[in-house]
Design a protein around this motif. Structure first.
Motif: not given
Length: 308
Positions: A110-123, A226-239
């Motif tokens: 599951x976690x290797x077969x789906x994009x990390x951005x989709x996973x972060x959006x789901x979380x 990859x931390x630049x993709x955490x905006x999908x959570x959304x978390x807007x305080x990374x670099x």
């Protein structure tokens, strides 16, 4: 003619006049590359669209430094959790228990077969999917009830999303490292009276680290970016989010702020690469075929004939 009893005269071989092979096109290609790089740097330095004054102004800005700190926190926390879970998944994957092995395989699938951005959006949508969480006795009274919509924890959700994704890759890296060690090493250690855990810790893992360290270092660097993709959570305080979504959107200069973010990513990545180099050199002790100066000196002394 020489006498029959006299030893034959030894003739020293003639010196070979070796002429090195010339490669003029290598110098031509190198000169062309240097010229192209110089032209690009000159064009970038004189192009006002890059906004170098804005770049210098915001490189050490307080908000940018906060984003760097938050990005490092996301990377460290997610990597530590990912390594721990990866080792656990490796043990489950190599277990003789079919249930544990199947659960680990499904997790990796599951976690290797789906994009990390989709996973972060789901979380990020987790508080919407599971609005209320109740803990208690099945079909009985509820002991604890949480309303996730009232809680605000995007940083924790970002760490969980990154860590679970990283654990899937670390599990395969650790498994590859362990299986690269011959089985006879473990069998010999247990035959000497070591327990399975001690044999893994003292015999197998030190040898497996030579295989584990290089891809793990690459995973740390990849996770940092990859931390630049955490905006999908959304978390807007990374670099990346602070540089592009906050500052660049306010001053309408995206190019210099992207350069600021890229510069900090390069700085952190360079430090991580140096640490990876020394770790690889530490765990590769005894595996290199090249002799050190001390080893060569000891070998030369050992080959000298004993004094009469």
């Amino acid at each position: 003619m020489s006498d029959a009893g006299s030893p034959p005269q030894s003739t020293s071989p003639q010196a070979i006049n070796a002429v090195p092979l010339r490669h003029p096109w290598r110098w031509v290609a190198a000169a062309a590359i240097i010229i192209l790089v110089g032209l690009f740097l000159y064009g970038a330095a004189t192009n006002p669209a890059y906004g170098w004054s804005t770049f210098a102004e915001y490189l050490f800005n307080e908000r940018i430094l906060l984003g760097v700190f938050n990005t490092l926190q996301l990377t460290v926390y997610s990597m530590v959790i990912g390594i721990i879970l990866g080792v656990l998944l490796t043990v489950m994957r190599l277990s003789d228990n079919p249930v544990l092995s199947a659960v680990a395989w499904v997790f990796l699938w599951i976690f290797r077969g789906t994009p990390v951005y989709v996973q972060l959006a789901f979380w990020g949508l987790m508080p919407t999917v599971y609005q209320n969480v109740q803990l208690g006795v099945p079909f009985g009274p509820s002991l604890l009830q949480l309303d996730l919509q009232d809680l605000s924890f995007p940083f924790a959700l970002a760490v969980i999303g990154l860590a679970l994704n990283e654990a899937a890759y670390m599990a395969e890296i650790v498994r590859a490292g362990i299986t690269s060690v011959p089985e006879g090493q473990l069998e010999a250690s247990t035959a000497l009276g070591m327990s399975w855990g001690k044999a893994m810790r003292r015999t197998v893992l030190p040898q497996a680290m030579r295989v584990i360290i290089p891809p793990t270092g690459n995973e740390v660097i990849s996770l940092l970016k990859t931390t630049s993709l955490v905006t999908a959570v959304p978390y807007a305080f990374d670099l990346y989010s602070i540089a592009t979504r906050e500052i660049a959107a306010r001053i309408f200069e995206p190019v210099p702020l992207l350069l600021v973010a890229a510069t900090w990513y390069l700085i952190i990545t360079s430090i991580l690469m140096v640490g990876q180099f020394y770790l690889e050199r530490y765990f590769s002790r005894g595996a290199s075929r090249k002799l050190t100066s001390k080893q060569l000196e000891a070998l030369a002394l050992a080959q000298q004939p004993a004094a009469g």
